[in-house]
Motif scaffolding. Structure first.
Motif, PDB file in Angstrom:
ATOM      1  N   GLN A  19       0.616  -0.795   0.244  1.00 27.34           N
ATOM      2  CA  GLN A  19       0.068   0.388   0.156  1.00 27.34           C
ATOM      3  C   GLN A  19       0.997   0.880   0.152  1.00 27.34           C
ATOM      4  O   GLN A  19       0.475   2.440  -1.142  1.00 27.34           O
ATOM      5  CB  GLN A  19      -1.099  -0.171   1.588  1.00 27.34           C
ATOM      6  CG  GLN A  19      -1.819  -1.044   1.117  1.00 27.34           C
ATOM      7  CD  GLN A  19      -2.984  -1.215   2.922  1.00 27.34           C
ATOM      8  OE1 GLN A  19      -2.509  -1.058   3.780  1.00 27.34           O
ATOM      9  NE2 GLN A  19      -4.519  -1.899   2.375  1.00 27.34           N
ATOM     10  N   GLU A  20       1.536   1.518   0.879  1.00 25.01           N
ATOM     11  CA  GLU A  20       2.937   2.336   0.845  1.00 25.01           C
ATOM     12  C   GLU A  20       3.510   2.494  -0.652  1.00 25.01           C
ATOM     13  O   GLU A  20       3.609   4.119  -0.722  1.00 25.01           O
ATOM     14  CB  GLU A  20       4.122   2.066   1.931  1.00 25.01           C
ATOM     15  CG  GLU A  20       3.050   2.277   3.280  1.00 25.01           C
ATOM     16  CD  GLU A  20       3.162   3.891   3.574  1.00 25.01           C
ATOM     17  OE1 GLU A  20       2.930   4.594   3.167  1.00 25.01           O
ATOM     18  OE2 GLU A  20       2.006   3.722   4.296  1.00 25.01           O
ATOM     19  N   LEU A  21       4.645   0.975  -1.595  1.00 23.02           N
ATOM     20  CA  LEU A  21       4.782   1.857  -2.009  1.00 23.02           C
ATOM     21  C   LEU A  21       3.779   1.405  -3.349  1.00 23.02           C
ATOM     22  O   LEU A  21       4.107   3.383  -4.207  1.00 23.02           O
ATOM     23  CB  LEU A  21       5.216   0.045  -2.510  1.00 23.02           C
ATOM     24  CG  LEU A  21       6.792  -0.169  -1.742  1.00 23.02           C
ATOM     25  CD1 LEU A  21       6.615  -1.463  -2.136  1.00 23.02           C
ATOM     26  CD2 LEU A  21       7.879   0.693  -1.658  1.00 23.02           C
ATOM     27  N   SER A  22       2.279   1.568  -3.219  1.00 23.55           N
ATOM     28  CA  SER A  22       1.548   1.852  -4.366  1.00 23.55           C
ATOM     29  C   SER A  22       1.364   3.770  -4.333  1.00 23.55           C
ATOM     30  O   SER A  22       0.594   4.487  -5.449  1.00 23.55           O
ATOM     31  CB  SER A  22       0.255   1.180  -3.911  1.00 23.55           C
ATOM     32  OG  SER A  22       0.620  -0.513  -4.168  1.00 23.55           O
ATOM     33  N   HIS A  23       1.473   4.000  -3.245  1.00 20.48           N
ATOM     34  CA  HIS A  23       0.705   5.302  -2.965  1.00 20.48           C
ATOM     35  C   HIS A  23       1.804   5.648  -3.535  1.00 20.48           C
ATOM     36  O   HIS A  23       1.532   7.321  -4.396  1.00 20.48           O
ATOM     37  CB  HIS A  23       0.653   5.527  -1.123  1.00 20.48           C
ATOM     38  CG  HIS A  23       0.201   6.863  -1.066  1.00 20.48           C
ATOM     39  ND1 HIS A  23      -0.330   7.651  -1.029  1.00 20.48           N
ATOM     40  CD2 HIS A  23       0.790   7.910  -0.336  1.00 20.48           C
ATOM     41  CE1 HIS A  23      -0.314   8.748  -0.802  1.00 20.48           C
ATOM     42  NE2 HIS A  23       0.668   8.877  -0.603  1.00 20.48           N
ATOM     43  N   TRP A  24       3.435   5.930  -3.242  1.00 25.07           N
ATOM     44  CA  TRP A  24       4.094   7.078  -2.969  1.00 25.07           C
ATOM     45  C   TRP A  24       4.680   6.749  -4.722  1.00 25.07           C
ATOM     46  O   TRP A  24       5.326   7.377  -5.507  1.00 25.07           O
ATOM     47  CB  TRP A  24       5.639   6.753  -2.442  1.00 25.07           C
ATOM     48  CG  TRP A  24       5.452   6.945  -0.802  1.00 25.07           C
ATOM     49  CD1 TRP A  24       4.804   7.572  -0.363  1.00 25.07           C
ATOM     50  CD2 TRP A  24       6.457   6.090   0.222  1.00 25.07           C
ATOM     51  NE1 TRP A  24       5.317   7.538   1.462  1.00 25.07           N
ATOM     52  CE2 TRP A  24       5.562   6.547   1.058  1.00 25.07           C
ATOM     53  CE3 TRP A  24       6.909   4.640  -0.131  1.00 25.07           C
ATOM     54  CZ2 TRP A  24       6.312   5.614   2.392  1.00 25.07           C
ATOM     55  CZ3 TRP A  24       7.584   4.094   1.294  1.00 25.07           C
ATOM     56  CH2 TRP A  24       6.908   4.428   2.644  1.00 25.07           C
ATOM     57  N   PHE A  25       4.567   5.636  -6.065  1.00 20.76           N
ATOM     58  CA  PHE A  25       4.679   5.038  -6.927  1.00 20.76           C
ATOM     59  C   PHE A  25       3.646   4.707  -7.462  1.00 20.76           C
ATOM     60  O   PHE A  25       3.721   3.332  -7.926  1.00 20.76           O
ATOM     61  CB  PHE A  25       6.318   4.661  -6.508  1.00 20.76           C
ATOM     62  CG  PHE A  25       7.109   5.079  -5.580  1.00 20.76           C
ATOM     63  CD1 PHE A  25       7.591   6.051  -6.803  1.00 20.76           C
ATOM     64  CD2 PHE A  25       7.333   4.387  -4.635  1.00 20.76           C
ATOM     65  CE1 PHE A  25       9.193   6.583  -5.432  1.00 20.76           C
ATOM     66  CE2 PHE A  25       8.448   4.930  -3.641  1.00 20.76           C
ATOM     67  CZ  PHE A  25       9.345   5.335  -3.801  1.00 20.76           C
ATOM     68  N   PRO A  26       2.565   5.270  -8.180  1.00 22.88           N
ATOM     69  CA  PRO A  26       1.072   4.776  -8.677  1.00 22.88           C
ATOM     70  C   PRO A  26       1.626   4.428  -9.242  1.00 22.88           C
ATOM     71  O   PRO A  26       1.177   2.983 -10.482  1.00 22.88           O
ATOM     72  CB  PRO A  26       0.349   5.814  -8.543  1.00 22.88           C
ATOM     73  CG  PRO A  26       1.263   7.129  -8.187  1.00 22.88           C
ATOM     74  CD  PRO A  26       2.104   6.854  -7.191  1.00 22.88           C
ATOM     75  N   SER A  27       2.347   4.284 -10.609  1.00 24.67           N
ATOM     76  CA  SER A  27       2.624   3.638 -11.431  1.00 24.67           C
ATOM     77  C   SER A  27       4.183   2.773 -11.487  1.00 24.67           C
ATOM     78  O   SER A  27       3.716   2.000 -12.743  1.00 24.67           O
ATOM     79  CB  SER A  27       3.616   5.112 -12.822  1.00 24.67           C
ATOM     80  OG  SER A  27       5.173   5.474 -12.589  1.00 24.67           O
ATOM     81  N   VAL A  28       4.170   1.939 -10.199  1.00 24.00           N
ATOM     82  CA  VAL A  28       4.963   1.136 -10.499  1.00 24.00           C
ATOM     83  C   VAL A  28       3.854  -0.086  -9.954  1.00 24.00           C
ATOM     84  O   VAL A  28       3.075   0.033  -9.053  1.00 24.00           O
ATOM     85  CB  VAL A  28       5.636   1.595  -9.365  1.00 24.00           C
ATOM     86  CG1 VAL A  28       6.490  -0.554  -8.732  1.00 24.00           C
ATOM     87  CG2 VAL A  28       6.814   1.870  -9.394  1.00 24.00           C
ATOM     88  N   LEU A  29       4.273  -1.690 -10.762  1.00 21.18           N
ATOM     89  CA  LEU A  29       3.623  -3.049 -10.645  1.00 21.18           C
ATOM     90  C   LEU A  29       4.034  -3.556  -9.557  1.00 21.18           C
ATOM     91  O   LEU A  29       5.235  -3.376  -9.375  1.00 21.18           O
ATOM     92  CB  LEU A  29       3.671  -3.225 -11.801  1.00 21.18           C
ATOM     93  CG  LEU A  29       2.517  -4.408 -12.059  1.00 21.18           C
ATOM     94  CD1 LEU A  29       1.378  -4.039 -12.130  1.00 21.18           C
ATOM     95  CD2 LEU A  29       2.795  -4.933 -14.094  1.00 21.18           C
ATOM     96  N   ILE A  30       3.286  -3.839  -8.492  1.00 18.41           N
ATOM     97  CA  ILE A  30       4.303  -4.964  -7.679  1.00 18.41           C
ATOM     98  C   ILE A  30       3.447  -6.139  -7.371  1.00 18.41           C
ATOM     99  O   ILE A  30       1.953  -6.381  -7.395  1.00 18.41           O
ATOM    100  CB  ILE A  30       3.703  -4.067  -6.581  1.00 18.41           C
ATOM    101  CG1 ILE A  30       4.725  -3.127  -6.311  1.00 18.41           C
ATOM    102  CG2 ILE A  30       4.170  -4.428  -5.136  1.00 18.41           C
ATOM    103  CD1 ILE A  30       3.570  -1.956  -5.130  1.00 18.41           C
ATOM    104  N   GLU A  31       3.844  -6.928  -7.343  1.00 15.35           N
ATOM    105  CA  GLU A  31       3.317  -8.729  -7.443  1.00 15.35           C
ATOM    106  C   GLU A  31       4.056  -8.959  -5.839  1.00 15.35           C
ATOM    107  O   GLU A  31       5.161  -8.558  -5.740  1.00 15.35           O
ATOM    108  CB  GLU A  31       3.771  -8.922  -8.818  1.00 15.35           C
ATOM    109  CG  GLU A  31       3.479  -9.209  -9.922  1.00 15.35           C
ATOM    110  CD  GLU A  31       2.146  -9.578  -9.604  1.00 15.35           C
ATOM    111  OE1 GLU A  31       1.935 -10.904  -8.877  1.00 15.35           O
ATOM    112  OE2 GLU A  31       1.214  -9.430 -10.500  1.00 15.35           O
ATOM    113  N   GLU A  32       3.178  -9.960  -5.017  1.00 17.76           N
ATOM    114  CA  GLU A  32       3.599 -10.637  -4.257  1.00 17.76           C
ATOM    115  C   GLU A  32       4.003 -12.308  -4.191  1.00 17.76           C
ATOM    116  O   GLU A  32       3.345 -12.562  -4.698  1.00 17.76           O
ATOM    117  CB  GLU A  32       3.088 -10.222  -2.973  1.00 17.76           C
ATOM    118  CG  GLU A  32       1.870  -9.325  -2.609  1.00 17.76           C
ATOM    119  CD  GLU A  32       0.057  -8.470  -2.092  1.00 17.76           C
ATOM    120  OE1 GLU A  32       0.773  -9.512  -0.893  1.00 17.76           O
ATOM    121  OE2 GLU A  32      -0.048  -8.403  -2.574  1.00 17.76           O
TER     122      GLU A  32
END
Length: 124
Positions: A19-32
């Motif tokens: 959530q933090e990374l998505s908030h700071w970097f909305p254009s970054v694609l994140i997988e888990e």
């Protein structure tokens, strides 16, 4: 697009970091991924430039997948995450190819944000 993989068995921590990374970097694609095996499967199809790797994972430590990742994907940056700030953990992480080491609970969000920002500037 910049890809990030979060490898963490603590679902709450993983969700919060995402959530933090998505908030700071909305254009970054994140997988888990929740363990090393799942991380290696995601590496094959997702090809992240940055991997946040928990040092203590179920089955095997995060050090083993870090070695494998760095051998197959030397340009990917692996950041070790741990709750235990021990010199031997730092040394082992460095020897496995980790680019950085963050301690959960003492590394604040701004430190992580600044580090990711510096990586993003390098790839532009």
């Amino acid at each position: 697009m910049f890809h990030v993989l979060l490898v963490e068995d603590d679902g709450h921590f993983r969700k919060t970091l995402k959530q933090e990374l998505s908030h700071w970097f909305p254009s970054v694609l994140i997988e888990e991924a929740s363990d090393g095996q799942e991380a290696m499967e995601k590496m094959a199809s997702f090809h992240p430039q940055l991997i946040f790797m928990d040092i203590r994972l179920p089955g095997e430590s995060g050090l083993e997948p870090t070695k494998k990742i760095k051998a197959k994907h030397p340009t990917s940056d692996v950041v070790m995450l741990t709750s235990h700030d021990l010199p031997e953990y730092r040394q082992a992480a460095t020897e496995c190819g980790a680019a950085h080491f963050f301690v959960k609970g003492t590394s604040d969000g701004s430190e992580i944000r600044l580090w990711v920002e510096s990586l993003l500037k390098e790839v532009k």
